[in-house]
Design an enzyme around this catalytic site. Sequence first.
Site, PDB file in Angstrom:
ATOM      1  CB  CYS A 245      -4.212  -8.195  -2.663  1.00  0.00           C
ATOM      2  SG  CYS A 245      -3.012  -6.471  -2.490  1.00  0.00           S
ATOM      3  CG  ASN A 246      -9.113  -4.441  -2.001  1.00  0.00           C
ATOM      4  OD1 ASN A 246     -10.498  -4.219  -2.675  1.00  0.00           O
ATOM      5  ND2 ASN A 246      -9.269  -5.335  -1.050  1.00  0.00           N
ATOM      6  CB  THR A 247      -3.073  -2.751  -2.871  1.00  0.00           C
ATOM      7  OG1 THR A 247      -3.299  -2.537  -1.671  1.00  0.00           O
ATOM      8  CG2 THR A 247      -1.798  -1.610  -3.358  1.00  0.00           C
TER       9      THR A 247
ATOM     10  CB  CYS B 113      -7.127  -3.145   2.737  1.00  0.00           C
ATOM     11  SG  CYS B 113      -5.957  -4.257   3.264  1.00  0.00           S
TER      12      CYS B 113
ATOM     13  CG  HIS C  59      -4.242  -7.198   5.449  1.00  0.00           C
ATOM     14  ND1 HIS C  59      -3.721  -7.350   4.119  1.00  0.00           N
ATOM     15  CD2 HIS C  59      -2.986  -7.820   6.478  1.00  0.00           C
ATOM     16  CE1 HIS C  59      -2.431  -7.861   4.056  1.00  0.00           C
ATOM     17  NE2 HIS C  59      -2.050  -8.195   5.235  1.00  0.00           N
TER      18      HIS C  59
ATOM     19  N   GLY D   7       1.005  -1.350  -0.059  1.00  0.00           N
ATOM     20  CA  GLY D   7       0.139   0.038   0.059  1.00  0.00           C
ATOM     21  C   GLY D   7       0.892   1.389  -0.058  1.00  0.00           C
TER      22      GLY D   7
HETATM   23  N1  DGL Z   1      -4.301  -6.859   1.621  1.00  0.00           N
HETATM   24  C1  DGL Z   1      -3.987  -5.737   0.601  1.00  0.00           C
HETATM   25  C2  DGL Z   1      -4.991  -4.865  -0.082  1.00  0.00           C
HETATM   26  O1  DGL Z   1      -6.325  -5.877  -0.045  1.00  0.00           O
HETATM   27  C3  DGL Z   1      -2.929  -4.536   1.084  1.00  0.00           C
HETATM   28  C4  DGL Z   1      -1.787  -4.859   2.140  1.00  0.00           C
HETATM   29  C5  DGL Z   1      -0.537  -4.081   1.666  1.00  0.00           C
HETATM   30  O2  DGL Z   1      -0.434  -2.787   2.121  1.00  0.00           O
HETATM   31  O3  DGL Z   1       0.338  -4.793   1.391  1.00  0.00           O
HETATM   32  O4  DGL Z   1      -5.035  -4.142  -0.482  1.00  0.00           O
END
Ligand code: DGL
Length: 267
Positions: free
Chosen positions: A77-79, A192, A194, A46
């Site tokens: 992972c959204n990012t 995200c 997480h 991120g």
């Molecule tokens: N899990 C990741 C997401 O969905 C991001 C975590 C990261 O910053 O690596 O964006």
Amino acid sequence: MSVEAASPILLFDSGVGGLTVYDALREVLPEAPVIYAADLAGLPYGTKTEAQIAARVAGLLGRMAERFRPRLVCIACNTASTIALGMVRDVLEIPVVGTVPAIKPAAALTQTGTIGLVGTNATIRQAYVDDLEAKFAGGKRLLRVAAPGLVEAAEAKLRGAPVDPALIADVRDRLAALAENAPAIDTLVLACTHFPLLAEELAAAFGPQVRQIDGAQGIARRIAHLLEGQSFSASGPNRFIVTGPISGAAGLEAALAARGFGPAEAL
Ligand code: DGL
């Protein structure tokens, strides 16, 4: 082309966030062999640039697709998805499912018309998110905040550490400040993977009137739909693979065992 029954689904994230997608996937496809890959050597994504994320994700997934021969890749992972999904689809010959902020269902659910979106710094600035907002949240207010501290907190929580309530309160307060005099947020998009790991802490800080929305169930259903009719036969427990030193997975033993993984392995 027939797919071998032992061919896995490859789930990919920078860390443990994608386990929220894994949990949903196991509900709908409990028999499917899964390889979960956590790019701990690249975590967090991120706070990286678009170029760094795109190069890293496309390179790693190309390498892992050759090595593990998955039947499908899910970028949990959204990012990574909002930046590199198109590029990864161009280079892999198998279906690639991404994870994008659940703005559409949130817009359909909000009563106050004010939606909060919590993501990483990289996700909240993506044109992909602007497009989703324009397409699905016209006439609503979508307030975005970055919360890199929550990524760290979710990683630590899964390793047994307590979550500092001040971190969550800060996210709540920053969103409230953005809302100014508009009606209060009643819907929170966890953009995200997480963040659903912190669902209890978020509920305690935001209160029961704020509904949390994430994409995990929708992604799991999408994967099940794409693999309809295929057979599955696992040759052992699911695999949890990390980039970088294996010590990065220390503390995750209980969380992995509870999800049916074998011991963590280095890529
Ligand atoms: N899990 C990741 C997401 O969905 C991001 C975590 C990261 O910053 O690596 O964006």
